[in-house]
Enzyme design. Structure first.
Site, PDB file in Angstrom:
ATOM      1  N   ASP A   1      -7.879  -6.984  33.265  1.00  0.00           N
ATOM      2  CA  ASP A   1      -8.802  -7.822  32.511  1.00  0.00           C
ATOM      3  C   ASP A   1      -8.018  -8.799  31.627  1.00  0.00           C
ATOM      4  O   ASP A   1      -7.036  -8.411  30.979  1.00  0.00           O
ATOM      5  CB  ASP A   1      -9.665  -6.903  31.637  1.00  0.00           C
ATOM      6  CG  ASP A   1     -10.808  -7.631  30.978  1.00  0.00           C
ATOM      7  OD1 ASP A   1     -11.620  -8.213  31.704  1.00  0.00           O
ATOM      8  OD2 ASP A   1     -10.889  -7.620  29.732  1.00  0.00           O
TER       9      ASP A   1
ATOM     10  N   GLU B   1      -6.906 -10.874  36.431  1.00  0.00           N
ATOM     11  CA  GLU B   1      -7.920 -11.860  36.073  1.00  0.00           C
ATOM     12  C   GLU B   1      -7.181 -12.944  35.300  1.00  0.00           C
ATOM     13  O   GLU B   1      -7.001 -12.870  34.092  1.00  0.00           O
ATOM     14  CB  GLU B   1      -9.017 -11.237  35.197  1.00  0.00           C
ATOM     15  CG  GLU B   1     -10.158 -12.213  34.980  1.00  0.00           C
ATOM     16  CD  GLU B   1     -10.956 -11.980  33.702  1.00  0.00           C
ATOM     17  OE1 GLU B   1     -12.077 -12.479  33.630  1.00  0.00           O
ATOM     18  OE2 GLU B   1     -10.451 -11.330  32.762  1.00  0.00           O
TER      19      GLU B   1
END
Ligand code: GLC
Length: 560
Positions: free
Chosen positions: A214, A268
Site C-alpha cells: 500500500d 501501489e
C-alpha cells in the site's frame, strides 16, 4: 518479425492474472452483511473456474475500519469481522489446493490510531521515545496552534492533527497523510523497519505468495519535513518518492528471495513520471507494480497506444513485467467511466454523476477485457469486473462509509460506489451476497444488479462472465508462455492491432464504424459480434493470423 523463441519457464508473477478480492464486499459467510473469509472460502471454486492464477486480498487485519481496513491495529491477526487467523491459514491452504496463489495487502506507510504503538505514543509525554516511531512535532504559531507544515491529507484537510494532553491542554501535532485514524510511521526509526521485516516473515511463513504494498511510493519523508509551498513540483514532493524508500524495498527483496516458491511484491506506486515509477522495479527491489497510467488513460486510440508503448519501454529498461489494470477499490468502475464523455480517470477529480451511456461503457469494457488479457505481462481483475458491474452512484449520504466523504465536507463522494457487495444470485434480499435471513449488505445493491449476478450470467454465452472465463482460459493456454513483447500490425486508422508471436493477434476498433480485420485472419474470440465480417465499433478481437502475415508485416513497428 521474429519467430517465437522458446524460453525457460517464467516465474508466475510475470504473467499472472490476479483477481482482487475486496473481502468485505465479496461474499458474506456468517450473515452479518459484511463479506468475510468464510464467504471467500465458499467461493474458491468460482475463482478457480474463472481462470485466474492468484488472489490479492485487501487488508484483512485487525482494524477499527476507519478506512476499510487500511488502518491496521495488528498486522499479525485477522479482524473478527472477517474471521480468524486459523481461517486465514485454511483459506491460504485451500486456495493453493485450487491452484490459486495468495497475495496479502501490506500497509507500511501508516497504522491505525488503535495500534499499540500509537496508543503508547499518545499516552507518553512530548519528546518521549514512544513518540519517535511516528511524526510528532510542536505546532507553529505563537501557541503552537498551527500545523508543523503545510502538507495536506490525501483525503482532504491538513495532514496533521493536534493531540490533547491528559489535562486537556493542546499538545504536539502528529502526521497522517490519510485519515487522522491513520498516523504515519517514521521509517527512519529502526524498530519500524525490523517490525515490518518480521511481519513479512510472519505471512511468508504462513504460505502467502506475495504482498501488495500500500502507498509504496510513501513511507520515507524528506529530512526536516519541509513545506510543499504554494506551487509544488509534483515530481518532487517531500512525502512521496523520497529516495530512502528504495532501501526499504532492497531489504525486503532479500527476505522474499530467501524463501522458496517465487514470492513476489506488487507495489501501489502512483507517481507522475515513468522514470520515477520504474526505479521501484529495479531487479533488487519490487517485482511488479500497478500500471495506473493505463488505468487512468482515456479510451482513445492515441492515448491507449501511447500508454502501452510507454509502459513496455519503462518496464523493459528495468526488466520488470508490465501489468494491466482497469479498475480497483479506489477508482470509478471502468464500465461507467468508458460510457462517459471523458473516459479518463483522475483521482483528484472523479467526476461522479456525469451522464453515462451504459451500453457504450459495456462495449468498451468488454473490449478492454480482451485487450488487457492479451497484452504481455500480468493482468488484474477487480472483483465484479468479470460481471461488468458499473459504479453505484445512488448510495444515500447517510450510508457512505468512505472517510473521504466526511473529510472533504461531502464534496468528494468517495470510493464506496465501486465497493458495493457482489450479486451472486438473481433474487433474494442481498442477491446471494449473504445467507438467507441475514442482515442487509453493508452498502445497498442496486435493484438492476439481479440481471448481472453470477447466476444470471453463468450459462449465458454472451455474458461478460463467459467472456472473461474464455479469455482467461485461452490466455493461460496460449499466451502465458509467449515472450514479453508485442509488434504493432498495420491496420486501419483508429484500429490498434498487435501480434505477440506472429500467429496470435489482437485488434481493437476505437472508431465509431466497423473496420476490416487483417486479411485472412480467423477470429478466436471477440468482445462483440462481427458486423459484415468487420470488427464492430468499440470491439476487440483475438485472431489467428494466416501464415503469410507471420513473416515481416510491412510497416510493423517492433517492440519488446
Ligand atoms: C491506498 C489504498 C486505499 C487507502 C490508502 C490509505 O491508496 O488503496 O484504499 O485508502 O492507500 O491506506
Amino acid at each position: 518479425m521474429n519467430p517465437p523463441t522458446a524460453r525457460p519457464a517464467q516465474p508466475w508473477w510475470r504473467t499472472a492474472a490476479i483477481y482482487q478480492v475486496y473481502v468485505r464486499s465479496f461474499a458474506d459467510g456468517n450473515g452479518d452483511g459484511v463479506g468475510d473469509l468464510a464467504g471467500v472460502r465458499s467461493r474458491l471454486p468460482y475463482l478457480r473456474d474463472l481462470g485466474v492464477d492468484a488472489l490479492w486480498f485487501n487488508p484483512w487485519y485487525l482494524s477499527p475500519m476507519a478506512d476499510g481496513g487500511y488502518d491496521v491495529a495488528d498486522y499479525r491477526d485477522i479482524d473478527p469481522l472477517f474471521g480468524t487467523l486459523a481461517e486465514a491459514q485454511d483459506l491460504i491452504a485451500e486456495a493453493h489446493g485450487h491452484g490459486l496463489r495468495v497475495i496479502v495487502d501490506l500497509v507500511p506507510n501508516h497504522c491505525s490510531d488503535q495500534h499499540p504503538w500509537f496508543r503508547e505514543a499518545l499516552a507518553a509525554d512530548p519528546g518521549a521515545p514512544e513518540r519517535e516511531r511516528f511524526w510528532f512535532l510542536p505546532g507553529r504559531g505563537e501557541h503552537g496552534e498551527l500545523p508543523p507544515n503545510d502538507w495536506q491529507s490525501y483525503f482532504g484537510g491538513p495532514a496533521w492533527t493536534r493531540t490533547t494532553g491528559p489535562d486537556g491542554a493542546p499538545g504536539d501535532w502528529y502526521l497522517h497523510l490519510f485519515a487522522p485514524e491513520q498516523p504515519d510511521l517514521n521509517w527512519e526509526h529502526p524498530e519500524v523497519r525490523t517490525e515490518f521485516e518480521s511481519v513479512l516473515r510472519f505471512w511468508l511463513d504462513r504460505g502467502v505468495d506475495g504482498f501488495r504494498i500500500d502507498v509504496a511510493h510513501g513511507l520515507a519523508k524528506k529530512p526536516g519535513l519541509p513545506d510543499v509551498g504554494p506551487d509544488p513540483d509534483v515530481t518532487d514532493l517531500p512525502y512521496q518518492d523520497v529516495d530512502a524508500v528504495h532501501d526499504v524495498y532492497r531489504s525486503w527483496r532479500k527476505i522474499t528471495d530467501g524463501y522458496s516458491g517465487d514470492r513476489a511484491f506488487v507495489g501501489e506506486v502512483w507517481l507522475p513520471s515513468p522514470e520515477q515509477f520504474a526505479r521501484y522495479l529495479r531487479p533488487d527491489e519490487l517485482h511488479s507494480a500497478f500500471n495506473f497510467e493505463f488505468l487512468c488513460s482515456a479510451w482513445e486510440f492515441d492515448a491507449v497506444k501511447d500508454v502501452v508503448d510507454g509502459t513496455l519501454a519503462a518496464h523493459a529498461r528495468v526488466g520488470a513485467p508490465p501489468t494491466w489494470v482497469l479498475s480497483n477499490h479506489d477508482t470509478i468502475r471502468h464500465v461507467t467511466r468508458y460510457g462517459r464523455e471523458d473516459t479518463s480517470f483522475d483521482m483528484g477529480n472523479k467526476r461522479l454523476g456525469a451522464p453515462t451511456d451504459r451500453e457504450l461503457g459495456l462495449r468498451r469494457a468488454r473490449a478492454a477485457a480482451l485487450l488487457t488479457t492479451a497484452l504481455p505481462g500480468g493482468v488484474y481483475v477487480y472483483q465484479g469486473d468479470e460481471l461488468a458491474l458499473g459504479e453505484v452512484e445512488s448510495i444515500p449520504d447517510g450510508l457512505i462509509q468512505d472517510p473521504t466523504f466526511v473529510r472533504s465536507g461531502g464534496t468528494d463522494r468517495g470510493r464506496d460506489g465501486c465497493r458495493v457487495p457482489l450479486p451472486w444470485t438473481a433474487d433474494g434480499p442481498s442477491l446471494g451476497f449473504s445467507p438467507d435471513g441475514a442482515a442487509q449488505p453493508w452498502l445497498p445493491q442496486p435493484a438492476d444488479w439481479a440481471g448481472q449476478s453470477v447466476a444470471a450470467q453463468d450459462a449465458d454465452p454472451h455474458s461478460a462472465l463467459t467472456l472473461y472465463r474464455t479469455a482467461l482460459r485461452l490466455r493461460r493456454d496460449r499466451l502465458a508462455a509467449l515472450p514479453e513483447r508485442l509488434d504493432w500490425l498495420p491496420a486501419a486508422p483508429g484500429v490498434l492491432a498487435f501480434t505477440r508471436d506472429g500467429s496470435f493477434a489482437c485488434a481493437v476498433n476505437f472508431t465509431p464504424h466497423p473496420q476490416p480485420l487483417p486479411p485472412g485472419s480467423t477470429v478466436l474470440l471477440a468482445s462483440a459480434p462481427l458486423q459484415d465480417g468487420r470488427l464492430a465499433p468499440d470491439a476487440c478481437a483475438w485472431l489467428d493470423l494466416p501464415a503469410p502475415t507471420r513473416t515481416d508485416a510491412p510497416g510493423a513497428d517492433r517492440r519488446g
